[in-house]
Motif scaffolding. Structure first.
Motif, PDB file in Angstrom:
ATOM      1  N   MET A  61       0.635  -1.296  -0.034  1.00 31.14           N
ATOM      2  CA  MET A  61      -0.026   0.107  -0.127  1.00 31.14           C
ATOM      3  C   MET A  61       0.770   1.089   0.015  1.00 31.14           C
ATOM      4  SD  MET A  61      -3.174   1.162   2.800  1.00 31.14           S
ATOM      5  CE  MET A  61      -3.865  -0.507   2.588  1.00 31.14           C
ATOM      6  N   ASN A  62       0.705   2.026  -0.806  1.00 35.41           N
ATOM      7  CA  ASN A  62       1.363   3.355  -0.837  1.00 35.41           C
ATOM      8  C   ASN A  62       1.216   4.324   0.482  1.00 35.41           C
ATOM      9  OD1 ASN A  62       2.104   6.222  -1.880  1.00 35.41           O
ATOM     10  ND2 ASN A  62       2.787   5.008  -3.497  1.00 35.41           N
ATOM     11  N   SER A  63       1.984   4.890   0.880  1.00 35.87           N
ATOM     12  CA  SER A  63       1.917   5.542   2.191  1.00 35.87           C
ATOM     13  C   SER A  63       1.922   7.112   1.736  1.00 35.87           C
ATOM     14  CB  SER A  63       3.473   5.467   3.154  1.00 35.87           C
ATOM     15  OG  SER A  63       4.409   6.010   2.267  1.00 35.87           O
ATOM     16  N   TYR A  64       1.708   7.416   0.549  1.00 36.57           N
ATOM     17  CA  TYR A  64       1.423   8.992   0.029  1.00 36.57           C
ATOM     18  C   TYR A  64       2.437  10.028   0.669  1.00 36.57           C
ATOM     19  CZ  TYR A  64      -3.322   7.360  -1.065  1.00 36.57           C
ATOM     20  OH  TYR A  64      -4.357   6.874  -1.708  1.00 36.57           O
ATOM     21  N   ARG A  65       3.609   9.661   0.600  1.00 34.12           N
ATOM     22  CA  ARG A  65       4.687  10.302   1.162  1.00 34.12           C
ATOM     23  C   ARG A  65       4.724  11.877   0.655  1.00 34.12           C
ATOM     24  NH1 ARG A  65       7.187   5.655   0.208  1.00 34.12           N
ATOM     25  NH2 ARG A  65       7.661   4.507   2.114  1.00 34.12           N
ATOM     26  N   ASP A  66       5.112  12.035  -0.604  1.00 33.57           N
ATOM     27  CA  ASP A  66       5.100  13.441  -1.207  1.00 33.57           C
ATOM     28  C   ASP A  66       3.506  13.795  -1.644  1.00 33.57           C
ATOM     29  OD1 ASP A  66       7.718  14.123  -1.148  1.00 33.57           O
ATOM     30  OD2 ASP A  66       8.049  12.850  -2.999  1.00 33.57           O
ATOM     31  N   PHE A  67       2.736  12.912  -1.939  1.00 34.37           N
ATOM     32  CA  PHE A  67       1.450  13.009  -2.522  1.00 34.37           C
ATOM     33  C   PHE A  67       0.695  13.758  -1.429  1.00 34.37           C
ATOM     34  CE2 PHE A  67      -2.540  10.969  -3.851  1.00 34.37           C
ATOM     35  CZ  PHE A  67      -2.933  11.955  -4.680  1.00 34.37           C
ATOM     36  N   ALA A  68       1.077  13.552  -0.068  1.00 34.69           N
ATOM     37  CA  ALA A  68       0.263  13.918   0.935  1.00 34.69           C
ATOM     38  C   ALA A  68       0.243  15.517   1.254  1.00 34.69           C
ATOM     39  CB  ALA A  68       0.690  13.683   2.412  1.00 34.69           C
ATOM     40  N   ARG A  69       1.288  16.211   0.472  1.00 30.98           N
ATOM     41  CA  ARG A  69       1.338  17.692   0.743  1.00 30.98           C
ATOM     42  C   ARG A  69       0.260  18.224  -0.136  1.00 30.98           C
ATOM     43  NH1 ARG A  69       6.947  18.949  -0.841  1.00 30.98           N
ATOM     44  NH2 ARG A  69       6.806  17.067  -2.187  1.00 30.98           N
ATOM     45  N   ILE A  70      -0.139  17.565  -1.459  1.00 33.75           N
ATOM     46  CA  ILE A  70      -1.078  18.086  -2.349  1.00 33.75           C
ATOM     47  C   ILE A  70      -2.388  17.339  -2.450  1.00 33.75           C
ATOM     48  CG2 ILE A  70       0.813  19.131  -3.919  1.00 33.75           C
ATOM     49  CD1 ILE A  70       0.449  16.603  -5.998  1.00 33.75           C
ATOM     50  N   TYR A  71      -2.610  16.383  -1.734  1.00 34.04           N
ATOM     51  CA  TYR A  71      -3.664  15.386  -1.741  1.00 34.04           C
ATOM     52  C   TYR A  71      -4.973  16.301  -1.520  1.00 34.04           C
ATOM     53  CZ  TYR A  71      -7.020  11.701  -0.344  1.00 34.04           C
ATOM     54  OH  TYR A  71      -8.052  10.831  -0.210  1.00 34.04           O
ATOM     55  N   ASP A  72      -5.300  17.168  -0.738  1.00 36.27           N
ATOM     56  CA  ASP A  72      -6.368  18.055  -0.536  1.00 36.27           C
ATOM     57  C   ASP A  72      -6.884  18.834  -1.682  1.00 36.27           C
ATOM     58  OD1 ASP A  72      -6.791  16.884   1.688  1.00 36.27           O
ATOM     59  OD2 ASP A  72      -6.071  18.690   3.173  1.00 36.27           O
ATOM     60  N   SER A  73      -5.687  19.614  -2.383  1.00 39.47           N
ATOM     61  CA  SER A  73      -6.045  20.378  -3.646  1.00 39.47           C
ATOM     62  C   SER A  73      -6.500  19.483  -4.753  1.00 39.47           C
ATOM     63  CB  SER A  73      -4.964  21.065  -3.851  1.00 39.47           C
ATOM     64  OG  SER A  73      -3.882  20.094  -4.273  1.00 39.47           O
ATOM     65  N   LEU A  74      -6.297  17.992  -4.708  1.00 41.64           N
ATOM     66  CA  LEU A  74      -6.721  17.139  -6.058  1.00 41.64           C
ATOM     67  C   LEU A  74      -8.100  16.772  -5.577  1.00 41.64           C
ATOM     68  CD1 LEU A  74      -3.452  15.505  -6.840  1.00 41.64           C
ATOM     69  CD2 LEU A  74      -4.338  17.392  -8.125  1.00 41.64           C
ATOM     70  N   MET A  75      -8.295  16.260  -4.332  1.00 42.02           N
ATOM     71  CA  MET A  75      -9.431  15.387  -3.876  1.00 42.02           C
ATOM     72  C   MET A  75     -10.716  16.308  -3.867  1.00 42.02           C
ATOM     73  SD  MET A  75      -8.581  12.296  -4.025  1.00 42.02           S
ATOM     74  CE  MET A  75     -10.045  11.651  -3.342  1.00 42.02           C
ATOM     75  N   SER A  87      -0.372   6.068   6.546  1.00 41.51           N
ATOM     76  CA  SER A  87       0.444   7.097   6.453  1.00 41.51           C
ATOM     77  C   SER A  87       0.596   8.057   7.387  1.00 41.51           C
ATOM     78  CB  SER A  87       0.030   7.748   5.042  1.00 41.51           C
ATOM     79  OG  SER A  87       0.780   8.955   4.653  1.00 41.51           O
ATOM     80  N   GLU A  88       1.686   8.298   8.031  1.00 44.20           N
ATOM     81  CA  GLU A  88       1.972   9.123   9.242  1.00 44.20           C
ATOM     82  C   GLU A  88       1.843  10.733   8.526  1.00 44.20           C
ATOM     83  OE1 GLU A  88       1.906  10.680  12.862  1.00 44.20           O
ATOM     84  OE2 GLU A  88       2.105   8.710  12.355  1.00 44.20           O
ATOM     85  N   ASP A  89       2.431  10.947   7.447  1.00 46.59           N
ATOM     86  CA  ASP A  89       2.443  12.146   6.525  1.00 46.59           C
ATOM     87  C   ASP A  89       1.009  12.468   6.383  1.00 46.59           C
ATOM     88  OD1 ASP A  89       5.160  12.309   5.961  1.00 46.59           O
ATOM     89  OD2 ASP A  89       5.122  10.450   4.945  1.00 46.59           O
ATOM     90  N   MET A  90       0.084  11.740   5.991  1.00 45.20           N
ATOM     91  CA  MET A  90      -1.271  12.232   5.740  1.00 45.20           C
ATOM     92  C   MET A  90      -1.860  12.433   7.260  1.00 45.20           C
ATOM     93  SD  MET A  90      -2.227  11.956   2.692  1.00 45.20           S
ATOM     94  CE  MET A  90      -3.658  11.136   1.942  1.00 45.20           C
ATOM     95  N   LEU A  91      -1.768  11.796   8.250  1.00 44.51           N
ATOM     96  CA  LEU A  91      -2.164  11.870   9.537  1.00 44.51           C
ATOM     97  C   LEU A  91      -1.614  13.357  10.180  1.00 44.51           C
ATOM     98  CD1 LEU A  91      -1.960   8.246  11.116  1.00 44.51           C
ATOM     99  CD2 LEU A  91      -3.902   9.683  10.398  1.00 44.51           C
ATOM    100  N   ASN A  92      -0.571  13.691   9.929  1.00 45.07           N
ATOM    101  CA  ASN A  92      -0.040  14.758  10.319  1.00 45.07           C
ATOM    102  C   ASN A  92      -0.524  16.004   9.808  1.00 45.07           C
ATOM    103  OD1 ASN A  92       2.085  13.820  12.095  1.00 45.07           O
ATOM    104  ND2 ASN A  92       3.713  13.915  10.422  1.00 45.07           N
ATOM    105  N   ILE A  93      -1.057  15.946   8.282  1.00 46.31           N
ATOM    106  CA  ILE A  93      -1.937  16.893   7.648  1.00 46.31           C
ATOM    107  C   ILE A  93      -3.217  16.735   8.727  1.00 46.31           C
ATOM    108  CG2 ILE A  93      -2.846  17.555   5.632  1.00 46.31           C
ATOM    109  CD1 ILE A  93      -0.515  16.716   3.953  1.00 46.31           C
ATOM    110  N   ALA A  94      -3.845  15.796   8.725  1.00 48.35           N
ATOM    111  CA  ALA A  94      -5.219  15.410   9.380  1.00 48.35           C
ATOM    112  C   ALA A  94      -5.170  16.374  10.728  1.00 48.35           C
ATOM    113  CB  ALA A  94      -5.415  14.212   9.645  1.00 48.35           C
ATOM    114  N   ARG A  95      -4.045  16.155  11.438  1.00 48.72           N
ATOM    115  CA  ARG A  95      -3.970  16.775  13.008  1.00 48.72           C
ATOM    116  C   ARG A  95      -3.916  18.196  12.760  1.00 48.72           C
ATOM    117  NH1 ARG A  95       0.004  12.380  13.318  1.00 48.72           N
ATOM    118  NH2 ARG A  95      -1.176  10.710  14.704  1.00 48.72           N
ATOM    119  N   SER A  96      -3.213  18.789  11.649  1.00 45.15           N
ATOM    120  CA  SER A  96      -2.912  20.235  11.695  1.00 45.15           C
ATOM    121  C   SER A  96      -4.369  20.726  11.229  1.00 45.15           C
ATOM    122  CB  SER A  96      -1.698  20.615  10.827  1.00 45.15           C
ATOM    123  OG  SER A  96      -2.113  20.213   9.412  1.00 45.15           O
ATOM    124  N   LYS A  97      -5.255  20.187  10.362  1.00 47.69           N
ATOM    125  CA  LYS A  97      -6.602  20.721  10.097  1.00 47.69           C
ATOM    126  C   LYS A  97      -7.578  20.488  11.254  1.00 47.69           C
ATOM    127  CE  LYS A  97      -7.880  18.966   6.270  1.00 47.69           C
ATOM    128  NZ  LYS A  97      -7.911  17.876   5.121  1.00 47.69           N
TER     129      LYS A  97
END
Length: 245
Positions: free
Chosen positions: A1-15, A69-79
């Protein structure tokens, strides 16, 4: 499963361009009403950056978000500032909570990212036998086999938006029923563009296959609906929703 490393930073703008999360939150609450459940504790599995978790928390549900993905979760926490949401860095198949929940969610393709029926059965079984209230409910959706094989298939897509350009090359591996997606991103940073690549794999599951696994995991009632509706899916539906008890 992909962990969305770099993708996490732009995920919201796309989704957020493609998914109306508030509309999905309305739909989930309508399903709660339809099935006469009033869960206080809700677990959002494969929660990503919290796009489904946060709207439901704002509506009064005590939310737990789980993602690999810890990267995705870090963004979730900040939001989630000002909201009491517990985020856990766990894989779906090895989910391990502190108690039972009244409802489980897994929205926007989370199930498709589990690539083997064995792992999916483990996930379903752990939810049903370990962590779901006796009168609880499990709601999830999938990108259908029709979509992954015939719509995405082996096509290539190109997107150019504000500060983001990407190509999306797809290959459907028939023998494994896997959609192999390779994305190349160019993201504007100041005067330059940063390039990075992501590979994502999704498995095509049929409704019959998922129903079999859910019943084997102990779910007795399984209903299937077309996307954001209460009607039965069509043969060419791109997304379908399962409601399980």
């Amino acid at each position: 499963m992909n962990s969305y490393r770099d993708f996490a930073r732009i995920y919201d703008s796309l989704m957020h361009r493609d998914v109306d999360y508030e509309k999905w939150a309305d739909y989930i609450e309508n399903l709660f009403d339809m099935y006469s459940v009033n869960p206080h504790l809700v677990c959002d599995v494969a929660c990503g950056t919290g796009n489904m978790t946060i709207p439901l928390a704002k509506r009064g549900y005590d939310m737990t978000g789980v993602d690999i993905s810890e990267d995705m979760l870090n963004i979730a926490r900040s939001k989630s500032e000002g909201l009491d949401i517990l985020y856990l860095n766990q894989s779906m198949a090895d989910i391990d909570l502190y108690g039972t929940m009244g409802a489980f969610l897994c929205m926007i393709d989370g199930i498709n990212y589990v690539l083997t029926p064995k792992s999916l059965l483990k996930f379903f079984t752990r939810i049903k036998t370990c962590f779901m209230d006796n009168d609880g409910i499990f709601i999830f959706d999938i990108s259908t086999e029709y979509k992954l094989r015939n719509v995405i298939g082996s096509e290539t897509f190109v997107h150019c938006g504000n500060n983001i350009f990407y190509t999306w090359q797809n290959r459907f591996i028939e023998k494994r029923r896997i959609s192999d997606m390779f994305l190349t991103f160019f993201v504007k940073r100041g005067k330059l563009y940063e390039r990075f690549e992501e590979r994502h794999l999704q498995r095509a599951y049929s409704a019959d296959e998922l129903t079999y696994l859910l019943k084997k995991a102990g779910f007795a009632k399984i209903d299937i609906y077309d996307e954001l509706s209460f009607s039965a899916p069509a043969p060419d539906s791109s997304r379908i929703v399962f409601v399980c008890r």
